[in-house]
Scaffold this motif. Structure first.
Motif, short mmCIF file in Angstrom:
data_model
loop_
_atom_site.label_atom_id
_atom_site.label_comp_id
_atom_site.label_asym_id
_atom_site.label_seq_id
_atom_site.Cartn_x
_atom_site.Cartn_y
_atom_site.Cartn_z
N ALA A 132 0.78 -1.13 0.04
CA ALA A 132 0.01 0.09 0.08
C ALA A 132 0.87 1.02 -0.13
N ILE A 133 1.96 1.22 0.71
CA ILE A 133 3.11 2.35 0.92
C ILE A 133 3.48 2.54 -0.63
N SER A 134 3.71 1.46 -1.21
CA SER A 134 4.38 1.74 -2.57
C SER A 134 3.34 1.99 -3.36
N ARG A 135 2.22 1.56 -3.53
CA ARG A 135 1.31 2.15 -4.28
C ARG A 135 0.82 3.58 -4.10
N MET A 136 0.92 4.17 -3.01
CA MET A 136 0.96 5.53 -2.56
C MET A 136 2.01 6.40 -2.96
N LEU A 137 2.93 5.82 -2.88
CA LEU A 137 4.36 6.56 -3.44
C LEU A 137 4.54 6.66 -5.21
N ALA A 138 3.80 5.64 -5.63
CA ALA A 138 3.90 5.56 -7.12
C ALA A 138 2.95 6.59 -7.53
N MET A 139 1.85 6.72 -7.09
CA MET A 139 0.86 7.89 -7.45
C MET A 139 0.95 9.06 -6.92
N ARG A 140 1.94 9.36 -6.04
CA ARG A 140 2.27 10.70 -5.40
C ARG A 140 2.45 11.71 -6.57
N GLY B 21 13.33 -4.15 9.89
CA GLY B 21 12.34 -3.05 9.48
C GLY B 21 12.76 -1.77 9.30
N GLN B 22 13.98 -1.25 9.73
CA GLN B 22 14.61 -0.06 9.37
C GLN B 22 14.86 0.37 7.79
N GLY B 23 15.08 -0.74 6.98
CA GLY B 23 15.00 -0.27 5.50
C GLY B 23 13.78 0.18 5.16
N ILE B 24 12.63 -0.46 5.71
CA ILE B 24 11.20 -0.15 5.18
C ILE B 24 11.10 1.08 5.61
N LEU B 25 11.33 1.49 6.80
CA LEU B 25 11.15 2.72 7.36
C LEU B 25 11.83 3.83 6.44
N LEU B 26 13.05 3.58 6.00
CA LEU B 26 13.86 4.53 5.30
C LEU B 26 13.21 4.82 3.78
N ILE B 27 12.94 3.62 3.37
CA ILE B 27 12.35 3.77 1.91
C ILE B 27 11.02 4.44 1.90
N GLY B 28 10.08 4.13 2.75
CA GLY B 28 8.90 5.05 3.17
C GLY B 28 9.21 6.43 3.16
N ASN C 138 15.70 2.58 -3.18
CA ASN C 138 15.98 1.22 -2.68
C ASN C 138 17.37 1.21 -2.60
N ALA C 139 18.23 1.72 -3.50
CA ALA C 139 19.62 1.63 -3.44
C ALA C 139 20.22 2.37 -2.30
N ALA C 140 19.73 3.64 -2.47
CA ALA C 140 20.22 4.75 -1.47
C ALA C 140 19.88 4.12 0.15
N LYS C 141 18.58 3.54 0.24
CA LYS C 141 18.22 2.74 1.49
C LYS C 141 19.18 1.91 1.79
N ASN C 142 19.76 1.08 0.93
CA ASN C 142 20.73 -0.16 1.23
C ASN C 142 21.96 0.45 1.80
N VAL C 143 22.44 1.55 1.16
CA VAL C 143 23.67 2.19 1.56
C VAL C 143 23.63 3.00 3.14
N LEU C 144 22.41 3.42 3.55
CA LEU C 144 22.38 4.01 4.81
C LEU C 144 22.17 2.69 5.79
N VAL C 145 21.55 1.94 5.42
CA VAL C 145 21.17 0.73 6.20
C VAL C 145 22.50 0.10 6.71
N LEU C 146 23.63 -0.04 5.44
CA LEU C 146 24.73 -0.81 5.69
C LEU C 146 25.54 0.26 6.66
N LEU C 147 25.49 1.61 6.52
CA LEU C 147 26.22 2.33 7.28
C LEU C 147 25.65 2.47 8.91
N VAL C 148 24.40 2.03 9.15
CA VAL C 148 23.78 1.99 10.27
C VAL C 148 24.61 0.64 11.13
N ASN C 149 24.23 -0.28 10.33
CA ASN C 149 24.52 -1.58 10.75
C ASN C 149 26.36 -2.02 10.79
#
Length: 252
Positions: free
Chosen positions: A120-128, A158-165, A179-190
């Protein structure tokens, strides 16, 4: 750890690495598995965090093309991820284990809810329609990244889902690039959390090794073929395992 338990942790690491790269919330696979083989909750959490770092690295490498042109954005958001990660680690290391067990039940439930809500979040983002808050998302995205980093430093699922949202709401960009940017930030946190945990926390290094080996393979495969996985099936598996983790923590 028996050979069957080692195989289970290795397989969980592969699944977690792939899921983190494609969706986020891979810790809902690996963390319950480490609990199931008998690790205490905090030891399982820190060992899981350290073990998933190599998988995050292979996932980032697999999204190299989508990262082009995002250097400025990532340099702006990276300090928020670092500060948040340190804050989350300090909370984990200074609160009693009984408090962690209580809070993590709520965090797992939140993560499962985010996994279910993701379509639902993805659909909302796609139509925004309309403009974004600038190329870097403005102050709100920086603060949201700080909060997600704190969450990730304390308990990563779940932090990745929070970030991409957050990025999808505040940035007008292609979802794969986000999603690519999310992966970098999650990697940095971890990575920040892993360094701190390795220095001061109780770590099961055999579990770390098995999760790391699995997550490296999973992160690479997730970046290559993860988009072909049936999303509904993947979400169902994650939620079921998350529910099992909640039951395990409640029983213990």
């Amino acid at each position: 750890m028996t050979p069957w338990e080692m195989a289970a942790v290795l397989a969980a690491g592969a699944a977690g690495g792939a899921i983190n790269t494609v969706v986020g919330s891979g810790s809902l696979i690996t963390f319950p598995t480490l609990l199931a083989i008998g690790l205490p909750p905090i030891t399982a959490n820190v060992s899981n965090n350290i073990g998933l770092v190599p998988g995050g690295l292979t996932g980032v490498m697999g999204y190299r093309a989508e990262l082009k042109g995002q250097r400025g954005r990532l340099l702006r958001l990276a300090p928020a991820s670092v500060v948040g990660s340190v804050a989350g680690c300090l909370l984990l290391l200074n609160l009693p284990e009984s408090t962690f067990s209580t809070i993590v039940i709520l965090l797992i439930a939140l993560s499962c809810a985010l996994v279910v809500a993701q379509p639902a979040i993805s659909r909302m983002l796609a139509m925004r329609p309309g403009p974004s808050s600038g190329a870097h998302g403005g102050l709100w995205l920086w603060l949201g990244t700080l909060a997600a980093g704190t969450y990730g430093g304390y308990f990563g699922a779940g932090q990745g889902i929070l970030l991409i949202g957050l990025m999808g709401i505040l940035l007008n960009d292609d979802l794969q690039r986000l999603n690519a940017a999310k992966n970098v930030l999650v990697l940095l946190v971890n990575t920040v959390a892993a360094v701190l945990y390795a220095l001061v926390a109780d770590v099961d290094w055999l579990a770390v090794l098995l999760v790391a080996l699995g997550s490296m393979a999973g992160g690479f495969l997730g970046a290559r073929v993860g988009r072909r996985l049936p999303p509904a099936v993947l979400r169902g598996v994650i939620v079921c395992i998350g529910a099992a983790a909640i039951v395990k923590l409640l029983i213990d």
